[in-house]
Enzyme design. Structure first.
Site, PDB file in Angstrom:
ATOM      1  N   GLU A 124      24.905  48.857  10.523  1.00  0.00           N
ATOM      2  CA  GLU A 124      23.670  48.087  10.268  1.00  0.00           C
ATOM      3  C   GLU A 124      23.219  47.353  11.533  1.00  0.00           C
ATOM      4  O   GLU A 124      22.026  47.260  11.814  1.00  0.00           O
ATOM      5  CB  GLU A 124      23.882  47.071   9.137  1.00  0.00           C
ATOM      6  N   ASP A 137      23.253  60.237   4.231  1.00  0.00           N
ATOM      7  CA  ASP A 137      21.868  60.546   4.595  1.00  0.00           C
ATOM      8  C   ASP A 137      21.566  60.642   6.094  1.00  0.00           C
ATOM      9  O   ASP A 137      21.174  61.687   6.618  1.00  0.00           O
ATOM     10  CB  ASP A 137      20.918  59.534   3.924  1.00  0.00           C
ATOM     11  N   GLU A 187      15.977  52.756  -7.992  1.00  0.00           N
ATOM     12  CA  GLU A 187      17.038  53.038  -6.998  1.00  0.00           C
ATOM     13  C   GLU A 187      17.830  54.288  -7.344  1.00  0.00           C
ATOM     14  O   GLU A 187      18.389  54.934  -6.467  1.00  0.00           O
ATOM     15  CB  GLU A 187      18.004  51.856  -6.899  1.00  0.00           C
ATOM     16  N   GLU A 227      11.731  54.899   1.906  1.00  0.00           N
ATOM     17  CA  GLU A 227      12.070  56.316   2.140  1.00  0.00           C
ATOM     18  C   GLU A 227      10.960  57.305   1.798  1.00  0.00           C
ATOM     19  O   GLU A 227      10.747  58.280   2.517  1.00  0.00           O
ATOM     20  CB  GLU A 227      13.363  56.695   1.391  1.00  0.00           C
ATOM     21  N   THR A 266      16.138  56.135  12.392  1.00  0.00           N
ATOM     22  CA  THR A 266      16.303  56.024  10.928  1.00  0.00           C
ATOM     23  C   THR A 266      15.740  54.708  10.406  1.00  0.00           C
ATOM     24  O   THR A 266      15.379  54.597   9.238  1.00  0.00           O
ATOM     25  CB  THR A 266      17.791  56.183  10.525  1.00  0.00           C
TER      26      THR A 266
HETATM   27  C1  DMJ Z   1      17.248  51.693   6.248  1.00  0.00           C
HETATM   28  O1  DMJ Z   1      17.993  50.610   6.733  1.00  0.00           O
HETATM   29  C2  DMJ Z   1      17.589  52.930   7.030  1.00  0.00           C
HETATM   30  O2  DMJ Z   1      16.567  53.862   6.854  1.00  0.00           O
HETATM   31  C3  DMJ Z   1      18.909  53.531   6.626  1.00  0.00           C
HETATM   32  O3  DMJ Z   1      19.213  54.730   7.288  1.00  0.00           O
HETATM   33  C4  DMJ Z   1      18.969  53.761   5.117  1.00  0.00           C
HETATM   34  N1  DMJ Z   1      17.902  53.139   4.416  1.00  0.00           N
HETATM   35  C5  DMJ Z   1      17.535  51.808   4.772  1.00  0.00           C
HETATM   36  C6  DMJ Z   1      16.363  51.279   3.966  1.00  0.00           C
HETATM   37  O4  DMJ Z   1      16.362  51.662   2.651  1.00  0.00           O
END
Ligand code: DMJ
Length: 455
Positions: free
Chosen positions: A114, A241, A338, A357, A443
């Site tokens: 994170e 993911d 979710e 997303e 991401t």
């Molecule tokens: C984000 O922090 C990033 O996209 C991560 O890869 C997964 N999804 C969260 C938000 O939902």
């Protein structure tokens, strides 16, 4: 459960086509997005300045990724969005705060993953927007503090590290927390001339790929010390993911052909074993990574980004179909739950953490083929958010998307500032500050390539 038509009313649901209102209507919508960003930022400035996250119902704050200390997460996540929207004085104000106040020498534990995607990524994208060397130095300082986490027999990072002492914790990790680093850390190597950031993060990604099953599938839990799998479930949802995303992205950003090959092999296996069609809708099921047996029909909202990735990697038909499946749920629930079970047709987790997303997938699809349908999905996403998530001091997550009216919680996650607000704006605004042909977003929506500083 309520239907979307009832929720939005005729005006909001009517498609905004080039014929109905043309470019001007999209520009107006872009101005609306920008106005919402400026409004929310000013409230954050007033009630939570320098704190990690605002709780926009109570006008209080919460800290993340540290438990009891703020690092300015929202501020750092918001910077490049402010810049690309042309909110320049707010951008400068934020950069000044970072230069004067962001200090990562804190005796506390953070998630390596994170902290990297949000803070290192946020600092690098703000550096890309401004060229300010202090922002790069802060990103490097933070990466140096995370680096010892990769010192394991496999090269997979521990999940948590103390920013001051370097003490590590939790080797039971997963593909996302092993392989969501290379674009940010490779950029850091390129900008600093120090190859270590690129090399350690790439090694982790490749070593994980080498652990794949005979079906070319990865499971979702693995031990960073022994390299032994701790689970059998293959998924494209949470904890896996962005591993697949960063295989493709490392090819896109650095031209790393081996990463492209790894992406292609993994994706072919996912499409072969996990693709399920139900009532004309495509879903990606969780399966046993060694036998391919379908484990359940549960879909994680986080996996709604995956249609955009499939399309980027060349599987346009499947990417479009998967995104339409999620867009169908958006039409049905207004805001995605979710979790959803395609076998029962029911939500399995009714909250929504103000997620980006589906807008992410729509953005990536739209960049590829400019089909107005993807803009339309993003427009519906934005209008639903304005309707259901807007509260007195900003935008909040939802506790229940199925209740009437939808029940609000009290938390605005950092990614909201970096992701959907940027995707909407870039899709609607056609801004000269962004190169729509050659770009790269991480991401977390951080732009590492494609800003046009002179514009
Ligand atoms: C984000 O922090 C990033 O996209 C991560 O890869 C997964 N999804 C969260 C938000 O939902």
């Amino acid at each position: 459960m309520t239907s979307a038509a009832g929720l939005f009313g005729a005006a909001a649901a009517a498609p905004l086509t080039a014929r109905s209102n043309g470019l001007r209507a999209w520009k107006t919508l872009a101005e609306d997005v920008k106005g919402e960003m400026a409004w929310a930022w000013d409230l954050y400035r007033q009630h939570a300045w320098g704190k990690d996250e605002i709780k926009p119902v109570s006008a209080t704050t919460s800290s993340f990724p540290l438990k009891h200390h703020h690092l300015g997460l929202t501020l750092i996540e918001a910077l490049d969005t402010l810049w690309v929207m042309g909110l320049d004085s707010r951008f400068r104000d934020g950069v000044d705060w970072v230069k004067g106040n962001a200090d990562f020498d804190v005796d506390g534990e953070v998630s390596v993953f994170e902290t990297s995607i949000r803070l290192i990524g946020g600092l690098l994208s703000a550096h890309h927007a401004s060229g300010d060397p202090v922002l790069l130095a802060k990103a490097k300082d933070l990466a140096d503090r995370l680096l010892p986490a990769f010192d394991t027999p496999t090269g997979f990072p521990y999940r948590f590290i103390n920013l001051k002492t370097g003490a590590v914790r939790d080797p039971e990790t997963n593909p996302a927390e092993i392989g969501t680093f290379l674009p940010e850390w490779g950029t850091l190597s390129r900008l600093t001339g120090d190859p270590r950031y690129h090399d350690v993060t790439r090694r982790a990604m490749v070593t994980l790929f080498e652990k794949r099953s005979k079906l070319d599938l990865l499971a979702v839990k693995i031990d960073a010390r022994s390299g032994e799998w701790l689970d059998r479930r293959a998924t494209v949802g949470s904890y896996a993911d962005s591993y697949y995303e960063y295989l493709w992205d490392s090819w896109q950003l650095f031209g790393d052909a081996e990463c492209r090959q790894m992406y292609q092999l993994c994706t072919a296996a996912i499409l072969r074993h996990q693709q399920v069609w139900r009532d004309g809708r495509l879903w990606i099921a969780d399966v046993d990574f060694e036998t391919g047996r379908i484990i359940n029909a549960e879909q994680d909202e986080l996996a709604s980004f995956y249609g955009g990735l499939l399309a980027q990697g060349g599987a346009m038909k499947e990417g479009a179909a998967l995104t339409e499946s999620w867009a169908g749920l958006q039409d049905r629930f207004g805001v995605l739950p979710e979790g959803y079970d395609y076998a029962t047709g029911k939500p399995i987790a009714v909250g929504n953490a103000l997620r980006p997303e589906l807008a992410d997938a729509a953005f990536n699809l739209w960049l590829l083929d400019r089909n107005p349908r993807w803009r339309e999905i993003a427009r519906i996403h934005f209008l639903a958010m304005k309707r259901w998530n807007k509260v007195e001091y900003g935008y909040t997550d939802l506790a229940d998307v199925t209740s009437e009216p939808k029940r609000q919680a009290d938390h605005c996650p950092g990614y909201w500032w970096s992701e959907q607000m940027k995707y909407y704006y870039l899709m609607f605004a056609d801004t000269p500050r962004f190169d729509y042909k050659r770009n790269y977003l991480t991401t977390e929506g951080n732009v590492l390539l494609g800003f046009r500083r002179g514009a």
